[in-house]
Design a protein around this motif. Structure first.
Motif, PDB file in Angstrom:
ATOM      1  N   ILE A   1       0.776  -1.196   0.004  1.00 13.14           N
ATOM      2  CA  ILE A   1      -0.013  -0.005   0.009  1.00 13.14           C
ATOM      3  C   ILE A   1       0.956   1.353  -0.094  1.00 13.14           C
ATOM      4  O   ILE A   1       0.829   2.219  -0.826  1.00 13.14           O
ATOM      5  N   ALA A   2       2.147   1.150   0.942  1.00 14.39           N
ATOM      6  CA  ALA A   2       2.758   2.378   0.792  1.00 14.39           C
ATOM      7  C   ALA A   2       3.627   2.433  -0.467  1.00 14.39           C
ATOM      8  O   ALA A   2       3.982   3.545  -0.886  1.00 14.39           O
ATOM      9  N   GLY A   3       4.032   1.406  -1.216  1.00 14.76           N
ATOM     10  CA  GLY A   3       4.482   1.552  -2.449  1.00 14.76           C
ATOM     11  C   GLY A   3       3.810   2.021  -3.453  1.00 14.76           C
ATOM     12  O   GLY A   3       4.085   2.946  -4.358  1.00 14.76           O
TER      13      GLY A   3
ATOM     14  N   ALA B   1       9.216 -11.254  -3.388  1.00 10.65           N
ATOM     15  CA  ALA B   1       8.735 -10.092  -2.741  1.00 10.65           C
ATOM     16  C   ALA B   1       9.278  -8.665  -3.385  1.00 10.65           C
ATOM     17  O   ALA B   1       8.367  -7.563  -3.344  1.00 10.65           O
ATOM     18  N   ALA B   2      10.563  -8.548  -3.383  1.00  6.72           N
ATOM     19  CA  ALA B   2      11.252  -7.466  -3.787  1.00  6.72           C
ATOM     20  C   ALA B   2      10.403  -7.201  -5.087  1.00  6.72           C
ATOM     21  O   ALA B   2      10.095  -5.603  -5.610  1.00  6.72           O
ATOM     22  N   ARG B   3      10.227  -7.848  -6.004  1.00  7.17           N
ATOM     23  CA  ARG B   3      10.000  -7.624  -7.542  1.00  7.17           C
ATOM     24  C   ARG B   3       8.501  -7.088  -7.612  1.00  7.17           C
ATOM     25  O   ARG B   3       8.090  -6.172  -8.283  1.00  7.17           O
ATOM     26  N   GLU B   4       7.470  -7.664  -6.688  1.00  6.60           N
ATOM     27  CA  GLU B   4       6.104  -7.265  -6.459  1.00  6.60           C
ATOM     28  C   GLU B   4       6.239  -5.735  -5.781  1.00  6.60           C
ATOM     29  O   GLU B   4       5.253  -5.001  -6.308  1.00  6.60           O
ATOM     30  N   LEU B   5       7.038  -5.497  -4.945  1.00  7.75           N
ATOM     31  CA  LEU B   5       6.957  -4.165  -4.411  1.00  7.75           C
ATOM     32  C   LEU B   5       7.393  -3.191  -5.461  1.00  7.75           C
ATOM     33  O   LEU B   5       7.002  -2.050  -5.456  1.00  7.75           O
ATOM     34  N   ALA B   6       8.586  -3.454  -6.247  1.00 14.91           N
ATOM     35  CA  ALA B   6       8.969  -2.426  -7.092  1.00 14.91           C
ATOM     36  C   ALA B   6       7.825  -2.368  -8.240  1.00 14.91           C
ATOM     37  O   ALA B   6       7.688  -1.001  -8.545  1.00 14.91           O
ATOM     38  N   HIS B   7       7.273  -3.388  -8.385  1.00 11.92           N
ATOM     39  CA  HIS B   7       6.111  -3.005  -9.363  1.00 11.92           C
ATOM     40  C   HIS B   7       5.026  -2.122  -8.768  1.00 11.92           C
ATOM     41  O   HIS B   7       4.496  -1.451  -9.639  1.00 11.92           O
ATOM     42  N   ALA B   8       4.791  -2.458  -7.605  1.00  9.15           N
ATOM     43  CA  ALA B   8       3.816  -1.519  -6.853  1.00  9.15           C
ATOM     44  C   ALA B   8       4.456   0.033  -6.820  1.00  9.15           C
ATOM     45  O   ALA B   8       3.490   0.797  -7.064  1.00  9.15           O
ATOM     46  N   MET B   9       5.593   0.194  -6.842  1.00 13.91           N
ATOM     47  CA  MET B   9       5.977   1.329  -6.561  1.00 13.91           C
ATOM     48  C   MET B   9       6.341   1.996  -8.078  1.00 13.91           C
ATOM     49  O   MET B   9       6.580   3.100  -8.138  1.00 13.91           O
TER      50      MET B   9
END
Length: 594
Positions: A536-538, A560-568
């Motif tokens: 959500i923050a990303g 996990a890092a890949r999904e976070l980068a996609h969200a951001m």
């Protein structure tokens, strides 16, 4: 005083100058990448000595205005005669000769557009200051590129229109460069229109360009012009394979973006194949006859010869880059060398004028104001009474103020995951990479900030500063261990980046984390809720449109890092088993393409 002899030029550099002198307009010109010095002066003197007698040789600064390039209103003559009088610009004055663009790597988009239009249409069209005028501009351009690296280069629109891209280097002692005289160049220039180019040479040039990934459609055309000039220089009326090899080496090789595909395996010899039946033989002969009548194939041997000639001309660095799959043509400017452009009333580099009043710090441009008023003087004098008549009448609508443009400073925010998982994996390497990047930012005079998250919260170790020593001390004192409050780290980084943007700088946020969160945004443990809060923050970070990069510091690329980068909406860089130097280079590469 003893005068030193000019440095010797290589064969390719000498041949390039000769070909440019034979066909300056058809080849467009040459981009010379070299620092100012005796070697570059020797090449320029050679080209100048070989040009047509009486041809113009003019120098153009990279910050030239539209009036200097295109021409405009002759202010003194207009005020004296009371009617608009046009003044020739550098493009029109260089007709039939050469225009030398100094510090071409700093050439603005406006100057590049005017030069490209002149090279395309071979004329300059003036429509400004109430004037409409067209003048011939058949010229060649010498772009002097003094850039330090691939991030400093000519605009692509201008580089594509110059046939030759030359990197000047001292000549090899074993290199026997040819010597051309002005008389030989004059004879070749006169014979150029009569030189014939066989169709198979044209097709081979196009095939070699495709094999090496030369995407520009102008490149094969300019290569054909170059081989015609080489044939004329050799005193021949029909070009041959030697001239095609010269053109491929000098024009196509610097534009290569990939290695040619491996050759297809050859068919088995005829004695190893089963003998064809008479009926099949008759059918194959008929098919071959129809193929010959339809469209003859390009001789593969000739195309292979040009491909080998291009490969021999590639410098070792470019050949290694092509082998690793990198496209050297994508020379994006590294982030941090200059931030986003912004307009300012009285600070930055002057970039022309606009109509307006000198208010709020804006400065009046006197010459452009007089140019705007000059064409109306006769009419205004006629309307004025004897008591109100002035020698020059300037009205409010004539006012022009100076426009400025400046680069916003760049501030790089390093957000370091100092939790237990990161410390276990590669916190030491991340610290080393950040130190290398801090040194790069110091050289570029950028600001840096260091933010770390661990345990149950985040900590601003270093507010935006240019002090390299403070940044290194703050980073060295960063301990590792504890939980991973990833959501809080992203939110705090977002607030800091927005503050930097409001202050007028360009923020670039670099996250170094494995993407595994176990502390939610309220400080409570729990991996599921912490992961959801981080995403959500990303997403909130992505909505701001700020530039971000995420470096996955886990031993293996993590989902996990890949999904976070996609969200951001951030650039994702997995670096398994990479050291500090590799991490630093990857961040700089991602910044350059961001």
């Amino acid at each position: 005083m003893l005068e030193l002899a000019p440095p010797a030029l290589s064969t390719d550099a000498t041949l390039t100058a000769a070909l440019c002198a034979v066909d300056p307009v058809g080849l467009g010109g040459v981009a010379i990448r070299s620092h100012a010095g005796p070697l570059r002066d020797a090449w320029l003197n050679l080209l100048k000595s070989l040009q047509a007698e009486g041809a113009p040789w003019l120098r153009l600064p990279h910050h030239a205005t539209d009036a200097a390039l295109l021409g405009g209103l002759d202010l003194a003559a207009t005020l004296q005669t009371g009617r608009p009088v046009a003044q020739r610009g550098l493009l029109a004055r260089a007709d039939g000769g050469w225009l030398v663009l100094a510090m071409a790597e700093r050439c603005g988009a406006n100057v590049a557009a005017h030069l490209s239009a002149a090279l395309d249409h071979r004329e300059v069209r003036l429509q400004r200051d109430g004037l409409a005028h067209t003048a011939p501009a058949r010229l060649g351009l010498v772009a002097l590129d003094e850039g330090q690296g691939d991030d400093e280069c000519l605009p692509a629109t201008l580089l594509d229109r110059l046939a030759f891209h030359v990197v000047l280097e001292p000549a090899n002692p074993m290199d026997d460069a040819p010597v051309f005289t002005p008389a030989e160049i004059a004879l070749a220039r006169a014979a150029l229109p009569t030189v014939q180019v066989p169709d198979e040479l044209v097709q081979a040039i196009c095939g070699a360009a495709m094999a090496w990934g030369v995407a520009s459609l102008r490149a094969p055309h300019m290569a054909v012009r170059a081989l015609r000039a080489a044939a004329a220089l050799a005193g021949l009326s029909v070009a041959d394979e030697t001239h095609a090899s010269i053109a491929a080496r000098l024009v196509l090789a610097p534009r290569a973006t990939r290695l040619p595909a491996p050759a297809e395996p050859q068919q088995a010899p005829a004695d190893e194949q089963p003998p064809p039946s008479p009926e099949n033989s008759r059918t194959e002969e008929d098919a071959l006859d129809r193929t010959k009548d339809d469209a003859p194939a390009v001789p593969q041997a000739l195309e292979d010869q040009l491909i080998e000639a291009m490969q021999a001309a590639l410098p070792p660095g470019l050949l290694a880059a092509l082998q690793s799959g990198e496209q050297h043509q994508a020379r994006a400017r590294a982030a941090g060398t200059a931030g986003a452009l912004q307009k300012h009333a009285h600070r930055g580099r002057p970039v022309g004028t606009r109509r307006g009043e000198p208010r709020a710090g804006a400065r009046l441009h006197l010459l452009d104001t007089l140019r705007a008023a000059a064409p109306w003087q006769r009419l205004r004098q006629r309307e004025a009474t004897p008591n109100t008549r002035r020698r020059i009448e300037v009205r409010r609508e004539d006012f022009h103020v100076v426009r400025h443009r400046q680069h916003r400073p760049t501030t790089t925010v390093f957000v370091v995951d100092a939790s237990g998982s990161a410390a276990l994996h590669r916190l030491a390497e991340a610290k080393g990479a950040v130190e290398l990047l801090l040194a790069e930012c110091y050289v570029r005079r950028d600001k840096v900030a260091v933010l770390a998250f661990r345990g149950s919260g985040t900590e601003l170790l270093l507010p935006p500063t240019r002090s390299l020593a403070r940044a290194k001390r703050a980073l060295a004192a960063l301990p590792g261990g504890g939980g991973t409050p990833l959501a809080q780290g992203i939110s705090t980084a977002l607030e800091l980046a927005q503050q930097i943007a409001r202050a007028g700088d360009t923020p670039v946020t670099v996250f170094l984390t494995d993407g595994r969160a176990n502390i939610d945004r309220h400080g409570n443990p729990g991996r599921a809720q912490a992961t959801q809060d981080a995403l959500i923050a990303g997403q909130a970070f992505a909505l701001t449109g700020l530039q971000a990069l995420l470096i996955d510091t886990s031993p293996q690329p993590a989902d996990a890092a890949r999904e976070l980068a996609h969200a951001m909406c951030a650039a994702y860089i997995p670096l398994p088993y990479a050291g500090a130097a590799g991490l630093s280079q990857a961040v700089l590469l991602a910044q350059s393409t961001g």
